[in-house]
Scaffold this motif. Structure first.
Motif, PDB file in Angstrom:
ATOM      1  N   LEU A  17      60.382  34.277  48.000  1.00 41.94           N
ATOM      2  CA  LEU A  17      60.613  34.904  49.305  1.00 41.94           C
ATOM      3  C   LEU A  17      59.387  34.772  50.212  1.00 41.94           C
ATOM      4  O   LEU A  17      59.520  34.565  51.420  1.00 41.94           O
ATOM      5  N   LYS A  18      58.179  34.862  49.620  1.00 39.14           N
ATOM      6  CA  LYS A  18      56.969  34.672  50.432  1.00 39.14           C
ATOM      7  C   LYS A  18      56.966  33.263  51.025  1.00 39.14           C
ATOM      8  O   LYS A  18      56.713  33.080  52.210  1.00 39.14           O
ATOM      9  N   PHE A  21      59.717  33.049  53.882  1.00 35.71           N
ATOM     10  CA  PHE A  21      59.401  33.716  55.150  1.00 35.71           C
ATOM     11  C   PHE A  21      58.168  33.105  55.824  1.00 35.71           C
ATOM     12  O   PHE A  21      58.085  33.061  57.053  1.00 35.71           O
ATOM     13  N   VAL A  40      53.055  37.414  56.294  1.00 35.32           N
ATOM     14  CA  VAL A  40      53.956  37.837  55.217  1.00 35.32           C
ATOM     15  C   VAL A  40      53.123  38.118  53.966  1.00 35.32           C
ATOM     16  O   VAL A  40      52.264  37.307  53.609  1.00 35.32           O
ATOM     17  N   GLY A  42      53.417  40.053  49.828  1.00 41.97           N
ATOM     18  CA  GLY A  42      54.401  40.482  48.840  1.00 41.97           C
ATOM     19  C   GLY A  42      53.703  40.902  47.570  1.00 41.97           C
ATOM     20  O   GLY A  42      52.537  40.556  47.354  1.00 41.97           O
ATOM     21  N   ILE A  74      58.543  42.522  49.662  1.00 41.36           N
ATOM     22  CA  ILE A  74      58.042  41.553  50.637  1.00 41.36           C
ATOM     23  C   ILE A  74      57.785  42.327  51.919  1.00 41.36           C
ATOM     24  O   ILE A  74      58.563  43.212  52.275  1.00 41.36           O
ATOM     25  N   ARG A  75      56.685  42.004  52.571  1.00 41.20           N
ATOM     26  CA  ARG A  75      56.375  42.696  53.825  1.00 41.20           C
ATOM     27  C   ARG A  75      56.226  41.666  54.933  1.00 41.20           C
ATOM     28  O   ARG A  75      55.458  40.721  54.786  1.00 41.20           O
ATOM     29  N   VAL A  91      67.549  37.571  59.006  1.00 43.45           N
ATOM     30  CA  VAL A  91      67.823  37.817  57.580  1.00 43.45           C
ATOM     31  C   VAL A  91      69.331  37.995  57.374  1.00 43.45           C
ATOM     32  O   VAL A  91      69.901  37.494  56.410  1.00 43.45           O
ATOM     33  N   HIS A 118      63.522  48.735  56.756  1.00 43.27           N
ATOM     34  CA  HIS A 118      63.638  48.293  55.362  1.00 43.27           C
ATOM     35  C   HIS A 118      64.997  47.644  55.109  1.00 43.27           C
ATOM     36  O   HIS A 118      66.019  48.160  55.554  1.00 43.27           O
ATOM     37  N   ILE A 138      62.582  44.366  51.563  1.00 41.13           N
ATOM     38  CA  ILE A 138      61.831  43.705  52.630  1.00 41.13           C
ATOM     39  C   ILE A 138      61.439  44.779  53.641  1.00 41.13           C
ATOM     40  O   ILE A 138      62.302  45.453  54.203  1.00 41.13           O
TER      41      ILE A 138
END
Ligand code: 0O2
Ligand code: 0O2
Length: 202
Positions: A17-18, A21, A40, A42, A74-75, A91, A118, A138
């Motif tokens: 996912l990192k 994104f 990004v 995570g 994940i941020r 998303v 979120h 996320i």
């Protein structure tokens, strides 16, 4: 319980996912003048934190993968509040994951003052024994929301979750100040864009 084996697909999901994104950010930077994604990060929740959360919420081991939804996190950090909703829309359109829950803590912040959007998603990881769907969280927030949250998070750590009342009140005030900063920046951005449009017409 083999925790290392249990956590492996979550680690795989975070890494994938990192990359995905960060790829979105790269493509925006290449093709447009502004990426809605600033950066990004995570992480996989440390095992000690997972067990602590399970204990606090009375979650049995066999329910952890269903009931603790942020083992993979994940941020996505954005410059502007509008960008957050652009990322959320993006998303929603993706077909490599499925959104299970949406929580808008921006329109309605948490009591602490916390703001973020979120998404709890279901993400398929390919393993040597076939596909395994894992839950991941996320968190999408602005730089100002992130600044507030990381400071509040470290204070929570320092006070072991029992922040003194006066500090709590000041944190709430700081959260409002951070939000006003976001609003002000959005207004300035719109005025700058409007000025550029007028300039181009001339
Ligand atoms: P604490 O006290 O837990 O906050 P990279 O090299 O960038 O691919 P890196 O550097 O290993 O990856 O880690 P990353 O992604 O920069 O994350 C560093 C810190 O951010 C960690 O804090 C994570 O806890 C926190 N973090 C990042 N993303 C998330 C997320 O989606 N959810 C949550 N809850 N936390 C996140 P520390 O240093 O472990 O300390
Ligand atoms: P960490 O260290 O980030 O992994 P609950 O966790 O019981 O409050 P729920 O429904 O499980 O509730 O999740 P929620 O509140 O939607 O989001 C959980 C995550 O959001 C937290 O993970 C934090 O990363 C972040 N978060 C939520 N509220 C706050 C807050 O007031 N301040 C800060 N700084 N972050 C917050 P964890 O597991 O608490 O911790």
């Amino acid at each position: 319980m083999d925790w290392e084996a249990f956590l492996a697909p979550y680690a795989q999901a975070v890494e994938e996912l990192k990359i995905k994104f960060r790829g979105v950010r790269k493509q925006f930077n290449h093709e447009t003048s502004h990426s809605p994604i600033e950066f990004v990060t995570g992480r996989v929740k440390p095992l000690a934190s997972i067990l602590e959360k399970a204990d606090e919420k009375h979650i049995s081991y066999d329910r952890i993968e269903k009931d603790i939804q942020d083992i993979a996190g994940i941020r996505v950090v954005c410059q502007f509040v509008d960008d957050i909703y652009r990322v959320v829309d993006m998303v929603r359109e993706r077909n490599d994951l499925q959104i299970i829950i949406e929580k808008d803590y921006i329109k309605k912040n948490k009591d602490s003052g916390y703001r973020s959007f979120h998404l709890i998603i279901e993400y398929p990881v390919q393993t040597i024994r076939g596909e395994k769907k894992v839950l991941a969280e996320i968190q999408i927030r602005t730089l100002a929301m992130n600044f507030w949250a990381i400071n509040e998070h470290s204070l929570n750590y320092k006070y072991k979750g029992k922040i003194p009342t006066d500090v709590k009140e000041r944190l709430k005030g700081a959260a409002e100040a951070a939000f006003r900063l976001d609003e002000e920046m959005s207004k300035i951005k719109k005025e700058v864009q409007e000025a550029q449009r007028i300039f181009h017409r001339k």
